[in-house]
Design a protein around this motif. Structure first.
Motif, PDB file in Angstrom:
ATOM      1  N   ALA A  58      44.604  11.104   9.895  1.00 17.88           N
ATOM      2  CA  ALA A  58      45.231  11.212   8.579  1.00 17.88           C
ATOM      3  C   ALA A  58      46.746  11.138   8.633  1.00 17.88           C
ATOM      4  O   ALA A  58      47.450  11.817   7.887  1.00 17.88           O
ATOM      5  CB  ALA A  58      44.795  12.502   7.874  1.00 17.88           C
ATOM      6  N   ARG A  59      47.265  10.282   9.521  1.00 17.90           N
ATOM      7  CA  ARG A  59      48.713  10.123   9.653  1.00 17.90           C
ATOM      8  C   ARG A  59      49.191   8.801   9.074  1.00 17.90           C
ATOM      9  O   ARG A  59      50.199   8.249   9.487  1.00 17.90           O
ATOM     10  CB  ARG A  59      49.104  10.273  11.126  1.00 17.90           C
ATOM     11  CG  ARG A  59      48.974  11.723  11.586  1.00 17.90           C
ATOM     12  CD  ARG A  59      49.032  11.875  13.086  1.00 17.90           C
ATOM     13  NE  ARG A  59      49.074  13.281  13.483  1.00 17.90           N
ATOM     14  CZ  ARG A  59      49.003  13.708  14.731  1.00 17.90           C
ATOM     15  NH1 ARG A  59      48.880  12.829  15.717  1.00 17.90           N
ATOM     16  NH2 ARG A  59      49.045  14.994  15.007  1.00 17.90           N
ATOM     17  N   VAL A  60      48.419   8.291   8.133  1.00 15.89           N
ATOM     18  CA  VAL A  60      48.833   7.174   7.281  1.00 15.89           C
ATOM     19  C   VAL A  60      48.636   7.630   5.839  1.00 15.89           C
ATOM     20  O   VAL A  60      47.882   8.575   5.569  1.00 15.89           O
ATOM     21  CB  VAL A  60      48.004   5.897   7.553  1.00 15.89           C
ATOM     22  CG1 VAL A  60      48.213   5.417   8.980  1.00 15.89           C
ATOM     23  CG2 VAL A  60      46.518   6.134   7.271  1.00 15.89           C
ATOM     24  N   TYR A  61      49.316   6.981   4.901  1.00 19.72           N
ATOM     25  CA  TYR A  61      49.142   7.351   3.499  1.00 19.72           C
ATOM     26  C   TYR A  61      47.676   7.160   3.099  1.00 19.72           C
ATOM     27  O   TYR A  61      47.064   6.118   3.360  1.00 19.72           O
ATOM     28  CB  TYR A  61      50.038   6.516   2.600  1.00 19.72           C
ATOM     29  CG  TYR A  61      51.483   6.961   2.604  1.00 19.72           C
ATOM     30  CD1 TYR A  61      51.828   8.240   2.166  1.00 19.72           C
ATOM     31  CD2 TYR A  61      52.486   6.116   3.041  1.00 19.72           C
ATOM     32  CE1 TYR A  61      53.150   8.659   2.172  1.00 19.72           C
ATOM     33  CE2 TYR A  61      53.816   6.523   3.053  1.00 19.72           C
ATOM     34  CZ  TYR A  61      54.135   7.799   2.613  1.00 19.72           C
ATOM     35  OH  TYR A  61      55.444   8.225   2.633  1.00 19.72           O
ATOM     36  N   HIS A  62      47.151   8.161   2.449  1.00 24.99           N
ATOM     37  CA  HIS A  62      45.757   8.137   2.034  1.00 24.99           C
ATOM     38  C   HIS A  62      45.575   9.121   0.887  1.00 24.99           C
ATOM     39  O   HIS A  62      46.497   9.861   0.520  1.00 24.99           O
ATOM     40  CB  HIS A  62      44.855   8.541   3.208  1.00 24.99           C
ATOM     41  CG  HIS A  62      45.018   9.968   3.626  1.00 24.99           C
ATOM     42  ND1 HIS A  62      46.091  10.402   4.380  1.00 24.99           N
ATOM     43  CD2 HIS A  62      44.263  11.077   3.380  1.00 24.99           C
ATOM     44  CE1 HIS A  62      45.983  11.704   4.596  1.00 24.99           C
ATOM     45  NE2 HIS A  62      44.876  12.137   3.987  1.00 24.99           N
ATOM     46  N   CYS A  63      44.391   9.126   0.325  1.00 23.74           N
ATOM     47  CA  CYS A  63      44.024  10.171  -0.632  1.00 23.74           C
ATOM     48  C   CYS A  63      42.663  10.710  -0.235  1.00 23.74           C
ATOM     49  O   CYS A  63      41.891  10.047   0.459  1.00 23.74           O
ATOM     50  CB  CYS A  63      43.996   9.626  -2.064  1.00 23.74           C
ATOM     51  SG  CYS A  63      42.692   8.412  -2.386  1.00 23.74           S
ATOM     52  N   ASP A  64      42.374  11.928  -0.639  1.00 26.23           N
ATOM     53  CA  ASP A  64      41.084  12.555  -0.369  1.00 26.23           C
ATOM     54  C   ASP A  64      40.337  12.723  -1.680  1.00 26.23           C
ATOM     55  O   ASP A  64      40.914  13.185  -2.677  1.00 26.23           O
ATOM     56  CB  ASP A  64      41.281  13.928   0.282  1.00 26.23           C
ATOM     57  CG  ASP A  64      42.084  13.844   1.569  1.00 26.23           C
ATOM     58  OD1 ASP A  64      41.733  12.995   2.410  1.00 26.23           O
ATOM     59  OD2 ASP A  64      43.052  14.599   1.721  1.00 26.23           O
TER      60      ASP A  64
ATOM     61  N   HIS B  55      49.137  10.634  -8.099  1.00 30.70           N
ATOM     62  CA  HIS B  55      47.842  11.121  -8.571  1.00 30.70           C
ATOM     63  C   HIS B  55      47.628  10.763 -10.040  1.00 30.70           C
ATOM     64  O   HIS B  55      46.509  10.870 -10.541  1.00 30.70           O
ATOM     65  CB  HIS B  55      47.747  12.639  -8.397  1.00 30.70           C
ATOM     66  CG  HIS B  55      48.735  13.411  -9.228  1.00 30.70           C
ATOM     67  ND1 HIS B  55      50.086  13.114  -9.234  1.00 30.70           N
ATOM     68  CD2 HIS B  55      48.565  14.459 -10.083  1.00 30.70           C
ATOM     69  CE1 HIS B  55      50.696  13.957 -10.056  1.00 30.70           C
ATOM     70  NE2 HIS B  55      49.796  14.771 -10.571  1.00 30.70           N
ATOM     71  N   ARG B  56      48.689  10.305 -10.710  1.00 29.54           N
ATOM     72  CA  ARG B  56      48.582   9.972 -12.128  1.00 29.54           C
ATOM     73  C   ARG B  56      49.016   8.542 -12.434  1.00 29.54           C
ATOM     74  O   ARG B  56      48.771   8.050 -13.543  1.00 29.54           O
ATOM     75  CB  ARG B  56      49.442  10.943 -12.964  1.00 29.54           C
ATOM     76  CG  ARG B  56      48.963  12.381 -12.889  1.00 29.54           C
ATOM     77  CD  ARG B  56      49.817  13.291 -13.754  1.00 29.54           C
ATOM     78  NE  ARG B  56      49.784  12.910 -15.156  1.00 29.54           N
ATOM     79  CZ  ARG B  56      48.850  13.293 -16.014  1.00 29.54           C
ATOM     80  NH1 ARG B  56      47.850  14.053 -15.602  1.00 29.54           N
ATOM     81  NH2 ARG B  56      48.906  12.923 -17.271  1.00 29.54           N
ATOM     82  N   THR B  57      49.656   7.884 -11.491  1.00 30.35           N
ATOM     83  CA  THR B  57      50.184   6.546 -11.757  1.00 30.35           C
ATOM     84  C   THR B  57      49.675   5.550 -10.716  1.00 30.35           C
ATOM     85  O   THR B  57      50.410   4.673 -10.292  1.00 30.35           O
ATOM     86  CB  THR B  57      51.725   6.561 -11.751  1.00 30.35           C
ATOM     87  OG1 THR B  57      52.188   7.057 -10.484  1.00 30.35           O
ATOM     88  CG2 THR B  57      52.263   7.435 -12.865  1.00 30.35           C
TER      89      THR B  57
ATOM     90  N   GLY C 193      49.048  20.842  -3.135  1.00 30.21           N
ATOM     91  CA  GLY C 193      49.039  19.552  -3.801  1.00 30.21           C
ATOM     92  C   GLY C 193      47.647  19.115  -4.196  1.00 30.21           C
ATOM     93  O   GLY C 193      46.636  19.678  -3.749  1.00 30.21           O
ATOM     94  N   ASP C 194      47.612  18.112  -5.048  1.00 30.01           N
ATOM     95  CA  ASP C 194      46.370  17.424  -5.385  1.00 30.01           C
ATOM     96  C   ASP C 194      46.166  16.361  -4.315  1.00 30.01           C
ATOM     97  O   ASP C 194      46.959  15.423  -4.218  1.00 30.01           O
ATOM     98  CB  ASP C 194      46.500  16.779  -6.769  1.00 30.01           C
ATOM     99  CG  ASP C 194      45.212  16.115  -7.234  1.00 30.01           C
ATOM    100  OD1 ASP C 194      44.404  15.708  -6.376  1.00 30.01           O
ATOM    101  OD2 ASP C 194      45.024  15.975  -8.455  1.00 30.01           O
ATOM    102  N   PRO C 195      45.119  16.444  -3.486  1.00 31.84           N
ATOM    103  CA  PRO C 195      44.965  15.484  -2.394  1.00 31.84           C
ATOM    104  C   PRO C 195      44.616  14.071  -2.849  1.00 31.84           C
ATOM    105  O   PRO C 195      44.539  13.165  -2.012  1.00 31.84           O
ATOM    106  CB  PRO C 195      43.855  16.098  -1.531  1.00 31.84           C
ATOM    107  CG  PRO C 195      43.111  16.996  -2.443  1.00 31.84           C
ATOM    108  CD  PRO C 195      44.113  17.512  -3.428  1.00 31.84           C
ATOM    109  N   TYR C 196      44.431  13.873  -4.155  1.00 37.71           N
ATOM    110  CA  TYR C 196      44.296  12.510  -4.670  1.00 37.71           C
ATOM    111  C   TYR C 196      45.658  11.823  -4.680  1.00 37.71           C
ATOM    112  O   TYR C 196      45.749  10.601  -4.642  1.00 37.71           O
ATOM    113  CB  TYR C 196      43.707  12.545  -6.074  1.00 37.71           C
ATOM    114  CG  TYR C 196      43.434  11.184  -6.675  1.00 37.71           C
ATOM    115  CD1 TYR C 196      42.323  10.443  -6.288  1.00 37.71           C
ATOM    116  CD2 TYR C 196      44.272  10.649  -7.637  1.00 37.71           C
ATOM    117  CE1 TYR C 196      42.070   9.193  -6.836  1.00 37.71           C
ATOM    118  CE2 TYR C 196      44.028   9.404  -8.192  1.00 37.71           C
ATOM    119  CZ  TYR C 196      42.925   8.684  -7.788  1.00 37.71           C
ATOM    120  OH  TYR C 196      42.679   7.443  -8.339  1.00 37.71           O
TER     121      TYR C 196
END
Length: 320
Positions: free
Chosen positions: A207-213, A243-245, A287-290
């Motif tokens: 998880a050391r690249v940009y991602h969302c859960d 997470h919103r845009t 944070g929101d993990p999304y």
């Protein structure tokens, strides 16, 4: 107990057709595993990648915050503003995707560090490779390769300090107000990150690249640095507001965003959105993990990180 479906042996000749067959087979296996484990999770994994559905599910909640609550293990960061109310924190997360501004009580931090020193952790999260953190170099020598990470698997659940954090009224109030539902504890982790060479595949795996859960229609995740974390200790990074845009194409592929190069995502959403979280041992953020985020690779010193995730629905299964 989860059922493990047999893996289909892959052909060794690498052709486009074989690679397509491999991807298709893996996808079918994943769908069958989720369908067998918990059909609700499978449905959520398809739907919760879209912002409109995530927000619709949250809006259907009817959580009412308590009139009075006590923060038993949390206090404000020294030198910062007074501790925000749970409602204020929830609004800031809704706006930015994350919030930084609280800290663990010193006694809780000390107990967690003692636990980490006196309890076996597991090299690269492999349950067959236990070792004590003071023997890290010896373990790396035995493996013949540098260690990337070491986790305590579920052993942290036996730590009283962890249970105090897990049940802290302030954290539960923040989570519940953000989710607009009574927060359900999903899981947590205590893990080390070590300075070591990382390939791109290593970074994706850890998880050391940009991602969302996407572990529920909406979740919230608390993090605590248990060691000092500067630029050289693998700080956490958020891409503010994503997470919103999120672009619709990135919503559609969901967690597949991890396959997009970091720099491409930065170019898409703007370098000004990149927010690096550094701070002293005990610093907490949420944070929101999304929201697109990542850990980074330590280059100077090891980092010990604690995290807890809360959601709306308790499922019987996870992605892994």
């Amino acid at each position: 107990m989860l059922t493990h479906f047999p893996r289909v042996p892959f052909l060794t000749v690498e052709t486009p057709a074989v690679r397509l067959l491999q991807r298709s087979t893996k996808k079918i296996q994943s769908i069958l595993r989720l369908l067998w484990g918990d059909p609700r999770f499978l449905m959520m994994s398809w739907l919760a990648r879209f912002i409109a559905i995530r927000e619709w599910v949250a809006q259907r909640g009817d959580y009412l915050p308590p009139a009075v609550f006590d923060a038993t293990v949390i206090h404000e960061v020294e030198g910062a503003c007074p501790l925000e109310s749970p409602g204020q924190v929830a609004k800031l997360i809704q706006a930015n995707g994350y919030y930084v501004g609280f800290s663990l009580q010193p006694s809780i931090l000390k107990e967690l560090l003692t636990f980490a020193e006196t309890t076996p952790c597991y090299a690269n999260r492999n349950p067959s490779l236990p070792f004590y953190i003071n023997n890290k170099d010896q373990m790396a020598q035995e493996l013949g390769t540098p260690l990337l990470v070491a986790g305590y698997l579920d052993n942290h659940e036996s730590c009283d300090a962890y249970q105090s954090i897990k049940h802290d009224p302030y954290l539960l109030a923040v989570a519940s107000q953000y989710l607009n539902h009574p927060a359900v504890y999903l899981r947590g982790e205590l893990a080390w990150g070590f300075p070591a060479p990382n390939t791109l595949a290593d970074k994706v795996k850890t998880a050391r690249v940009y991602h969302c859960d996407i572990n529920d229609f909406k979740t919230i995740k608390f993090f605590f640095y248990l060691t000092d974390v500067g630029e050289g200790e693998g700080p956490h990074v958020y891409m503010k507001g994503t997470h919103r845009t999120r672009k619709f194409g990135h919503q559609r592929i969901g967690q597949g965003c991890a396959a997009i190069a970091d720099e491409d995502l930065v170019q898409t959403y703007g370098r000004d959105r990149v927010q690096v979280v550094t701070g002293a041992a005990g610093l907490g953020f949420v944070g929101d993990p999304y929201c697109l985020h990542k850990g980074t690779v330590p280059v100077d010193n090891s980092r010990l990180l604690l995290q807890l995730e809360f959601g709306i629905i308790p499922y019987r299964i996870w992605y892994f």
